[in-house]
Design a protein around this motif. Sequence first.
Motif, PDB file in Angstrom:
ATOM      1  N   VAL A  34       0.865  -1.174   0.000  1.00 14.56           N
ATOM      2  CA  VAL A  34       0.000   0.000   0.000  1.00 14.56           C
ATOM      3  C   VAL A  34       0.903   1.225   0.000  1.00 14.56           C
ATOM      4  O   VAL A  34       1.888   1.280   0.751  1.00 14.56           O
ATOM      5  N   ALA A  35       0.591   2.190  -0.848  1.00 14.59           N
ATOM      6  CA  ALA A  35       1.319   3.456  -0.857  1.00 14.59           C
ATOM      7  C   ALA A  35       0.410   4.563  -0.349  1.00 14.59           C
ATOM      8  O   ALA A  35      -0.783   4.579  -0.646  1.00 14.59           O
ATOM      9  N   SER A  36       0.987   5.485   0.417  1.00 10.89           N
ATOM     10  CA  SER A  36       0.226   6.630   0.907  1.00 10.89           C
ATOM     11  C   SER A  36       1.061   7.894   0.751  1.00 10.89           C
ATOM     12  O   SER A  36       2.247   7.917   1.082  1.00 10.89           O
ATOM     13  N   GLY A  37       0.437   8.928   0.210  1.00 16.32           N
ATOM     14  CA  GLY A  37       1.079  10.231   0.092  1.00 16.32           C
ATOM     15  C   GLY A  37       0.510  11.165   1.136  1.00 16.32           C
ATOM     16  O   GLY A  37      -0.659  11.067   1.508  1.00 16.32           O
ATOM     17  N   SER A  38       1.348  12.094   1.600  1.00 17.64           N
ATOM     18  CA  SER A  38       0.928  12.919   2.737  1.00 17.64           C
ATOM     19  C   SER A  38       1.368  14.370   2.586  1.00 17.64           C
ATOM     20  O   SER A  38       2.320  14.692   1.868  1.00 17.64           O
ATOM     21  N   MET A  39       0.675  15.221   3.340  1.00 14.67           N
ATOM     22  CA  MET A  39       1.044  16.631   3.429  1.00 14.67           C
ATOM     23  C   MET A  39       2.375  16.814   4.160  1.00 14.67           C
ATOM     24  O   MET A  39       2.922  17.910   4.187  1.00 14.67           O
ATOM     25  N   ILE A  89       2.886  16.055  -0.793  1.00  9.70           N
ATOM     26  CA  ILE A  89       2.588  15.074  -1.835  1.00  9.70           C
ATOM     27  C   ILE A  89       1.073  15.014  -2.001  1.00  9.70           C
ATOM     28  O   ILE A  89       0.343  14.796  -1.032  1.00  9.70           O
ATOM     29  N   LEU A  90       0.618  15.222  -3.231  1.00  3.13           N
ATOM     30  CA  LEU A  90      -0.815  15.334  -3.504  1.00  3.13           C
ATOM     31  C   LEU A  90      -1.410  14.085  -4.151  1.00  3.13           C
ATOM     32  O   LEU A  90      -2.616  13.891  -4.108  1.00  3.13           O
ATOM     33  N   ASP A  91      -0.560  13.245  -4.749  1.00  2.00           N
ATOM     34  CA  ASP A  91      -1.083  12.038  -5.391  1.00  2.00           C
ATOM     35  C   ASP A  91       0.021  10.998  -5.482  1.00  2.00           C
ATOM     36  O   ASP A  91       1.209  11.336  -5.609  1.00  2.00           O
ATOM     37  N   VAL A  92      -0.370   9.724  -5.408  1.00  2.00           N
ATOM     38  CA  VAL A  92       0.561   8.607  -5.596  1.00  2.00           C
ATOM     39  C   VAL A  92      -0.120   7.557  -6.464  1.00  2.00           C
ATOM     40  O   VAL A  92      -1.342   7.401  -6.420  1.00  2.00           O
ATOM     41  N   CYS A  93       0.664   6.844  -7.267  1.00  2.00           N
ATOM     42  CA  CYS A  93       0.079   5.765  -8.070  1.00  2.00           C
ATOM     43  C   CYS A  93       1.151   4.752  -8.451  1.00  2.00           C
ATOM     44  O   CYS A  93       2.325   5.094  -8.614  1.00  2.00           O
ATOM     45  N   PHE A  94       0.727   3.491  -8.586  1.00  2.00           N
ATOM     46  CA  PHE A  94       1.570   2.431  -9.123  1.00  2.00           C
ATOM     47  C   PHE A  94       1.288   2.282 -10.618  1.00  2.00           C
ATOM     48  O   PHE A  94       0.202   2.645 -11.095  1.00  2.00           O
ATOM     49  N   ASP A  95       2.255   1.718 -11.356  1.00  2.00           N
ATOM     50  CA  ASP A  95       1.958   1.303 -12.723  1.00  2.00           C
ATOM     51  C   ASP A  95       1.112   0.041 -12.669  1.00  2.00           C
ATOM     52  O   ASP A  95       0.884  -0.522 -11.593  1.00  2.00           O
ATOM     53  N   SER A  96       0.642  -0.438 -13.822  1.00  2.00           N
ATOM     54  CA  SER A  96      -0.313  -1.552 -13.825  1.00  2.00           C
ATOM     55  C   SER A  96       0.289  -2.842 -13.284  1.00  2.00           C
ATOM     56  O   SER A  96      -0.429  -3.697 -12.774  1.00  2.00           O
ATOM     57  N   THR A  97       1.612  -2.998 -13.376  1.00  2.00           N
ATOM     58  CA  THR A  97       2.240  -4.215 -12.880  1.00  2.00           C
ATOM     59  C   THR A  97       2.624  -4.126 -11.408  1.00  2.00           C
ATOM     60  O   THR A  97       2.927  -5.140 -10.772  1.00  2.00           O
ATOM     61  N   GLY A  98       2.637  -2.914 -10.861  1.00  2.00           N
ATOM     62  CA  GLY A  98       3.049  -2.732  -9.475  1.00  2.00           C
ATOM     63  C   GLY A  98       4.548  -2.690  -9.283  1.00  2.00           C
ATOM     64  O   GLY A  98       5.041  -2.709  -8.153  1.00  2.00           O
TER      65      GLY A  98
END
Length: 421
Positions: free
Chosen positions: A282-287, A312-321
């Motif tokens: 799990v990834a989490s981005g924070s102020m 940090i306003l947004d985080v995302c993985f690529d489709s493979t993780g």
Amino acid sequence: MKLKRFLLRYYPPGIILEYNHKSDGNDDQKTRTKSIDLIDLTPNTDVDQVVMEIIQKEPLISPSRSDQIRNLVERLQDKLAQSVNQEYHLFKVLRAHILPLTNFAFNKSGNRFITGSYDRTCKVWDTDSGEELHTLEGHRNVVYSVAFNLPYGDKIATGSFDKTCKLWSLETGKCYYTYKGHTAEIVCVKFDPLSRVIASGSMDTTVKLWDVQDGYEITTFSGHSAEVIDVQFNSTGEKLISGSFDNTVSLWDIKGDRREHYFIGHRGEVSSVCFNFDGSLVASGSMDKSCKLWDPRVGKCVNTLLGHEDEILDVCFDSTGQYLATASADSTARVYNVKTMQMITKLEGHEGEISKLQFNPQGTRILTASSDKTCRLWDPFSGKCEKVLEGHTDEIFSCAFNYEGNIIITGSKDNTCRIWK
């Protein structure tokens, strides 16, 4: 167990097995699925080796199926080999609502998309023609969050500041159910992968689960001490994560109806949360300017990614993780190798905060949306900006690829969304 058929999943690469399963003491057979994930498949992978490994590991597949499996793997390789160096050009400008947009979402094929607005409606659009197909009316305040039930795409969920969530038919625009129970604004809604459940996160500090088929409240997850800003199911729909302005992330067990883990460690409000593909991270981005990676199996932080100079306003993985990207108010984005936890590239060029980012399905481009009124397309491995999408006259708050990665939508505070092909 009896194998019925094979289905292909292009992003990330995989083969889905559909089979009949008979329960003990019961003659009724239920159709079930399981996936063979081919995350490391490339156009140059030895096909015979892949086929042999699949047959050895999967009891549902007999050696007599080897030619069929080989054909499926070759089709996946062909898809991966297709050129993804598309030159995106402005296709249409839609002045979608009479008041500012809030969020939008594609269906799987990308031929339909939906927009939410401060004008209290959600609209359904035909991507190719730009025609408005339906206006979903009934909310009494801002429609802040919208979602399709992917991959099916026949239902729409909307979450509103009127404290309700609604379920709609894509085909007719009819409202199936209005879900009531939250005591404050709803800011995020998501379907589970099987389209059986909707999760809604609210400023009342709770997450609620709603039944799609029969329209009742399944449960309420309580435990956060401030508004819930983001929710996401894992790929099986058995787990749900929620990020909150109380600086924490919670992992909820859907079947057990309980909080399984409580991720504590951020020193600022959590802005974004996401699972990787297999649900192992799990990834989490924070102020607090950091991104944290958590192991959901044990509830522990396994890494803290530092370096951004602002929230940090947004985080995302690529489709493979395999890769992770972070977007920040410091006008930059960063790309990390998940296995090594090392930064690969720093994406520099925007002149305002980056509020949203997304990998294309192939993992070969990253799209960023900024308050500088532009979106940019980047090579995630070299850090080179490949294209600047210009024309909006105010901040761009969101951007998205369709499933194939050949269409982009950008949404701006200038009250328009733009389609790029």
